[in-house]
Design a protein around this motif. Structure first.
Motif, PDB file in Angstrom:
ATOM      1  N   GLU A 101       0.823  -1.208   0.000  1.00 36.40           N
ATOM      2  CA  GLU A 101       0.000   0.000   0.000  1.00 36.40           C
ATOM      3  C   GLU A 101       0.856   1.256   0.000  1.00 36.40           C
ATOM      4  N   ASN A 102       1.869   1.295   0.848  1.00 36.29           N
ATOM      5  CA  ASN A 102       2.750   2.463   0.901  1.00 36.29           C
ATOM      6  C   ASN A 102       3.530   2.636  -0.398  1.00 36.29           C
ATOM      7  N   SER A 103       3.972   1.524  -0.958  1.00 34.56           N
ATOM      8  CA  SER A 103       4.719   1.577  -2.220  1.00 34.56           C
ATOM      9  C   SER A 103       3.858   2.128  -3.343  1.00 34.56           C
ATOM     10  N   MET A 104       2.655   1.587  -3.491  1.00 35.04           N
ATOM     11  CA  MET A 104       1.795   2.003  -4.589  1.00 35.04           C
ATOM     12  C   MET A 104       1.310   3.442  -4.403  1.00 35.04           C
ATOM     13  N   LYS A 105       1.156   3.861  -3.162  1.00 38.00           N
ATOM     14  CA  LYS A 105       0.776   5.253  -2.896  1.00 38.00           C
ATOM     15  C   LYS A 105       1.843   6.204  -3.423  1.00 38.00           C
ATOM     16  N   ILE A 106       3.107   5.877  -3.155  1.00 39.80           N
ATOM     17  CA  ILE A 106       4.212   6.704  -3.637  1.00 39.80           C
ATOM     18  C   ILE A 106       4.235   6.726  -5.163  1.00 39.80           C
ATOM     19  N   MET A 107       4.047   5.570  -5.784  1.00 41.95           N
ATOM     20  CA  MET A 107       4.057   5.503  -7.244  1.00 41.95           C
ATOM     21  C   MET A 107       2.937   6.351  -7.840  1.00 41.95           C
TER      22      MET A 107
END
Length: 227
Positions: A117-123
Motif C-alpha cells: 500500500e505504501n509503495s503504490m501510494k508513492i508511485m
C-alpha cells in the motif's frame, strides 16, 4: 517440550516463507525468469535509486545507448524523485522492489499489506506507472504474491546474477561472470544500491567494459517489451 516447540517453530517458518520461496524460484512457471526473445537480453537493477551511484550509472547507460529496467525501493524513490524521473525521461523502465527492502521471512500479513500500500501510494502520487514486482532477495511468504496480484503487479525474478553485491566481488570477477553467464534471453540482475561498501561502484566499473561487448551480440530490451 522444548524440542516440540522448536520443531513447531521450524515447521511454521518452512511453511510460511521457505517452501513458498523454493516453489516460487524453481517450480512456478508463471514467474518470469527468462525471456523468449531472439538475440535479446534484459538489464535490470535492484535496490535503488541511490544518489551516490544511480546518476553515474545512468550516465554510463546513456553513453552506451542501453535501456535498462529499475526495480525501485519505494522509500528511496520518494527521497530521490529527480533520479526516477530521469530514468523515465531517458527511456528506462521502472518497477517495484518493495517499500523498504524487508525480507519476507520476517514480515507478517499486515506488514506485507502496508508494504504494498505504501509503495503504490508513492508511485501513484508521482505518476510513476509500475506493472512488475521483484521481492527483496527473491524471497516471498504466503501473502506476497496475493498482494502483488491485488495491486496488478506481475512477479519477475532473473536468470543471471554476478554477485555484484558481495564484498568478495571485484570489478574483474563481475566482468567475467557476466560475460560467461549471459546468453540469449537472459534477465540480468545487478544492483545500484546496497550490498558491500562501494559495491555499486564496482558494478558500474565492470559495466564500462561489459556493455560494449554485450551490445555486439545482443539487443537490450526493457520491461515494456515484455507485454
Amino acid at each position: 517440550m522444548n524440542s516440540v516447540i522448536i520443531a513447531l517453530v521450524i515447521l511454521i517458518g518452512l511453511s510460511y516463507a521457505v517452501i513458498p520461496t523454493c516453489y516460487y524460484r524453481f517450480f512456478d512457471k508463471k514467474i518470469i525468469k527468462t525471456m523468449d526473445k531472439k538475440d535479446s537480453i534484459m538489464l535490470t537493477f535492484d535496490d535503488g535509486p541511490d544518489e551516490r551511484y544511480t546518476n553515474t550509472l545512468l550516465d554510463l547507460l546513456k553513453k552506451n545507448d542501453v535501456k535498462a529496467s529499475f526495480f525501485l525501493v519505494a522509500d528511496k524513490a520518494k527521497k530521490n524523485p529527480n533520479i526516477v524521473n530521469r530514468m523515465i525521461e531517458e527511456g528506462h523502465k521502472i518497477a517495484l522492489h518493495s517499500y523498504s527492502h524487508q525480507n519476507a521471512l520476517f514480515t507478517g500479513y499486515w506488514s506485507v499489506k502496508r508494504d504494498f500500500e505504501n509503495s503504490m501510494k508513492i508511485m501513484k502520487e508521482n505518476n510513476w506507472k509500475v506493472n512488475y514486482y521483484r521481492p527483496p532477495w527473491g524471497d516471498i511468504n504466503i501473502f506476497t504474491l496475493l498482494f502483488a496480484k491485488k495491486n496488478g503487479l506481475m512477479p519477475m525474478l532473473w536468470s543471471v546474477m554476478a554477485e555484484d553485491w558481495s564484498r568478495f566481488s571485484t570489478v574483474e570477477t563481475i566482468e567475467k561472470k557476466l560475460l560467461k553467464r549471459v546468453k540469449e534471453g537472459s534477465i540480468i540482475c545487478l544492483h545500484d544500491s546496497n550490498g558491500a561498501e562501494k559495491a555499486p561502484e564496482r558494478t558500474i566499473q565492470a559495466l564500462r567494459t561489459v556493455l560494449p561487448i554485450l551490445k555486439e551480440k545482443y539487443k537490450f530490451i526493457t520491461l515494456e517489451d515484455m507485454t
